[in-house]
Design a protein around this motif. Sequence first.
Motif, PDB file in Angstrom:
ATOM      1  N   PRO A 187       9.980 -51.927  47.574  1.00  0.00           N
ATOM      2  CA  PRO A 187       8.594 -51.819  48.634  1.00  0.00           C
ATOM      3  C   PRO A 187       9.051 -52.366  49.912  1.00  0.00           C
ATOM      4  O   PRO A 187       8.400 -52.401  50.908  1.00  0.00           O
ATOM      5  CB  PRO A 187       7.711 -52.251  48.043  1.00  0.00           C
ATOM      6  CG  PRO A 187       8.195 -53.065  46.751  1.00  0.00           C
ATOM      7  CD  PRO A 187       9.500 -52.614  46.466  1.00  0.00           C
ATOM      8  N   ASN A 188       9.847 -53.849  49.821  1.00  0.00           N
ATOM      9  CA  ASN A 188      10.050 -54.336  51.052  1.00  0.00           C
ATOM     10  C   ASN A 188      11.176 -53.569  51.888  1.00  0.00           C
ATOM     11  O   ASN A 188      12.462 -53.592  51.415  1.00  0.00           O
ATOM     12  CB  ASN A 188      10.944 -55.741  50.591  1.00  0.00           C
ATOM     13  CG  ASN A 188      11.417 -56.468  51.950  1.00  0.00           C
ATOM     14  OD1 ASN A 188      10.911 -56.162  53.122  1.00  0.00           O
ATOM     15  ND2 ASN A 188      11.797 -57.666  51.686  1.00  0.00           N
ATOM     16  N   THR A 189      10.806 -52.835  52.894  1.00  0.00           N
ATOM     17  CA  THR A 189      11.726 -51.983  53.530  1.00  0.00           C
ATOM     18  C   THR A 189      12.728 -52.678  54.624  1.00  0.00           C
ATOM     19  O   THR A 189      13.475 -51.957  54.957  1.00  0.00           O
ATOM     20  CB  THR A 189      10.953 -50.874  54.516  1.00  0.00           C
ATOM     21  OG1 THR A 189      10.062 -51.800  55.466  1.00  0.00           O
ATOM     22  CG2 THR A 189       9.982 -50.125  53.701  1.00  0.00           C
ATOM     23  N   LEU A 190      12.602 -53.992  54.427  1.00  0.00           N
ATOM     24  CA  LEU A 190      13.615 -54.827  55.097  1.00  0.00           C
ATOM     25  C   LEU A 190      15.257 -54.629  54.429  1.00  0.00           C
ATOM     26  O   LEU A 190      16.307 -54.596  55.078  1.00  0.00           O
ATOM     27  CB  LEU A 190      13.473 -56.307  55.329  1.00  0.00           C
ATOM     28  CG  LEU A 190      12.271 -56.670  56.226  1.00  0.00           C
ATOM     29  CD1 LEU A 190      12.084 -58.144  56.302  1.00  0.00           C
ATOM     30  CD2 LEU A 190      12.615 -56.082  57.628  1.00  0.00           C
ATOM     31  N   SER A 191      15.082 -54.179  53.110  1.00  0.00           N
ATOM     32  CA  SER A 191      16.026 -54.162  52.476  1.00  0.00           C
ATOM     33  C   SER A 191      16.710 -52.428  52.352  1.00  0.00           C
ATOM     34  O   SER A 191      17.917 -52.100  51.903  1.00  0.00           O
ATOM     35  CB  SER A 191      16.156 -54.421  50.950  1.00  0.00           C
ATOM     36  OG  SER A 191      15.013 -53.548  50.599  1.00  0.00           O
ATOM     37  N   ALA A 192      15.982 -51.761  53.221  1.00  0.00           N
ATOM     38  CA  ALA A 192      16.374 -50.288  53.358  1.00  0.00           C
ATOM     39  C   ALA A 192      17.714 -50.100  54.062  1.00  0.00           C
ATOM     40  O   ALA A 192      17.849 -50.546  55.364  1.00  0.00           O
ATOM     41  CB  ALA A 192      15.217 -49.307  53.777  1.00  0.00           C
ATOM     42  N   PRO A 193      18.403 -49.267  53.784  1.00  0.00           N
ATOM     43  CA  PRO A 193      19.577 -48.716  54.606  1.00  0.00           C
ATOM     44  C   PRO A 193      19.183 -47.859  55.649  1.00  0.00           C
ATOM     45  O   PRO A 193      17.960 -47.282  55.522  1.00  0.00           O
ATOM     46  CB  PRO A 193      20.582 -48.193  53.701  1.00  0.00           C
ATOM     47  CG  PRO A 193      19.706 -47.581  52.404  1.00  0.00           C
ATOM     48  CD  PRO A 193      18.595 -48.366  52.490  1.00  0.00           C
TER      49      PRO A 193
END
Length: 751
Positions: free
Chosen positions: A60-66
């Motif tokens: 859910p933390n989109t900072l980790s999204a590629p």
Amino acid sequence: MNTTNRRHLDGGVSHCALLAASALAMLAAAQPAAAQNAGSVAASETLPAIAVEGTAEQEPNTLSAPLGASRLPGTVQDTPQIINVVPAKTLEDQGVSTLDQALRNVPGITVNIGEGGGGMNGDQFRIRGLDAKNDIYTDGLRDFGVYTRDSFNYEQVEVLKGPTGATFGRGSTGGVINSTTKTPLLDSFYRITGSIGTGIFARGTVDFNQQLSDTIAIRLNAVGSHAELVKRDAVESERWAVAPSIAFGLGTNTQFTLEYMHFQDNKVPDYGQPVINGRPAHVDRSNWYGLESDHDDVTIDRLTGRFSHRFGPALTVFNDTRLGIFDRDFTPVPPSCNDNNGNTCQTDYLNALNGVPGANPMVSRGGPGPYEQEGWGIQNVTSLVADLNLGLRQQIVAGLDVSYEDDERVSFAYTVDGGATTVSKPGTSLFDPSDAVPAGWDWVPVQGTGTQIREGHSTEIGMFASDRVWLTDQISLLGGLRVTHYTSEFATITGAGTRTPFKTSDTFVDPKLSVIFEPVPSQTYYVSWARSTTPSGVAVTNSTNPLNANNEDLKPEKNESFEAGAKVSMLDDRLGVTAAAFQVTKGNAKEDDPNNPGTQISSGEKQRIRGIELGVTGRILERWQIMASYMYLKSKILQANNAANAVNDGNEVTQVPRHAVTLWTTFEPVDRLEFGLGGNYRSKVFLNSNNDVRAPHNISVDGLISYRFDMVRVALNGYNLLDRRNFDTLWTNRLVPSAGRTVIFTTGVQF
């Protein structure tokens, strides 16, 4: 429903039946393959871990999204730029069905109505008030064509804010919108979803993924949809699409994915209601001022191939290619209420409101007229990513981007029988502000003999390179540039055969530079500078006259940004917090000519937009997720386009809201039961440089109740729960009201 327009929509049942039959056939064929692959589970367990939709929940933390572009390695956390991500779970929770709806989760985005003759009605976005209609990408490649994009095949949606010319090339002044599609995974799952709702809404989707071997999988996504908006007369849409894909080499160093999409949309366009005396007309929001002949029929065929090969831990090469073919048959009738050319609509309107006897304001209906458009585009991006350590750690990204676009449209001259209707009662001749009725079908367009052919094509060749060097484990420098050569040619051909050609050619350099500080992996602080360039003739497929005598020889528009920001993950990386301050300066600004719809001119105006953006995304508690953003913008016209307009110096830039807020939060009080609440707010915006025409603020509140059984999910979504008369789509002299309170029930099964 309008019976004449139904001729464009009567294939809905057969389309849905075809989708269902295809889904069942694929499911039946998949069962033997699934059994055959049962023995290969042990082998597949040795492959790298792969996130699979439906079996592994997205963080859910989109900072980790590629990021969904091969030219942008790393994650949102690693990238020194404001990036908003709308993840798959949010798309599902909100029942999103279009790109426009997905972007309501991103602050600072407004939508243009566009003009009929310009071919611009569709996805016409502005980011921070800056034109982004030519900056829509899918999987890092240009999404050719002008249409309302369906989200049935989206994995996530990303918005990279600020000039990004060093990465994506021409345009990208306000930023870039990129959607990541659903592609085959090493797993087998089958999902079917159906929705019904108020306003006569029906939608069905399928998402089937089948693993064929240890390294090969196929996937099928499809949609069939019919929608009529609540409290908007005559406006309707029926679309269907199918997107099969196959992937080879999954989990290995060499991978290739081939995807095809066919999309068809038949709808009645909505050109909104007139702005009178600088404000929205006081009429019922259901009023629609079009004609029964109005239609917008779009067909898109898109083929995408993506190849990657990893030579080792230090070097990966990507080659992505897309071919897009689009066809459009468009007949709109934009309404207007002006005091010019013998019209007295605005004066009569004010007199009617003041009770003056006999006052009868008449809305003009006409505009640029219908056209048929055929076009295609092709793009190839070859890039390499090298992670090196030659005394200092560094990451190099370099590549070549080549694209070509071709467009031809035939515009028809026609007249409107009657041509005008009353403000309050479309199709009648009496004005009664308290008693607005649905639009009538009294006016029929008459095909004329005059025609005009417009032909255009463009070529772009760009070489890009960037290098990020770590001076220490915590401090790094990122520098990059792109050299682009852009050529655009355009010609008009009259019915008598007279050809008028135009041509422009520019070579320009777009750089970027960042200083990045990462004291720990979960914290990123940065200062960035970037520049982008928009040459003349950039909107070959998205404008009636992308080149003309007024802009053929103009210098490109230059845009520059400064940004300082922070991205921090906390609570064991469950929650991401972002903050940034920025300034964008736009010189030699181009704008749509209000006196010649579909034509872009250089206003010579210099604009500046300053602002801050705050965001939070992720999981506050184990059962409580949130995605929220706030943006403050302060825009200013630094220099008007000429001495006559110097009075506009210091005014606000059009369609730049001072405040924008988005919120979506979900809570699970017990297992499987979920409640969601959210919405968005946008402060008033000015619609012209004089700042005497404006759209009021928007407030929309949405909600969700859902429950998951073992294989079934049921959900009830409510939209615009306050039933406010919002205006989601804007133009200088018209505003499109949003739908009234809408409720949609969804059932989905996955196995």
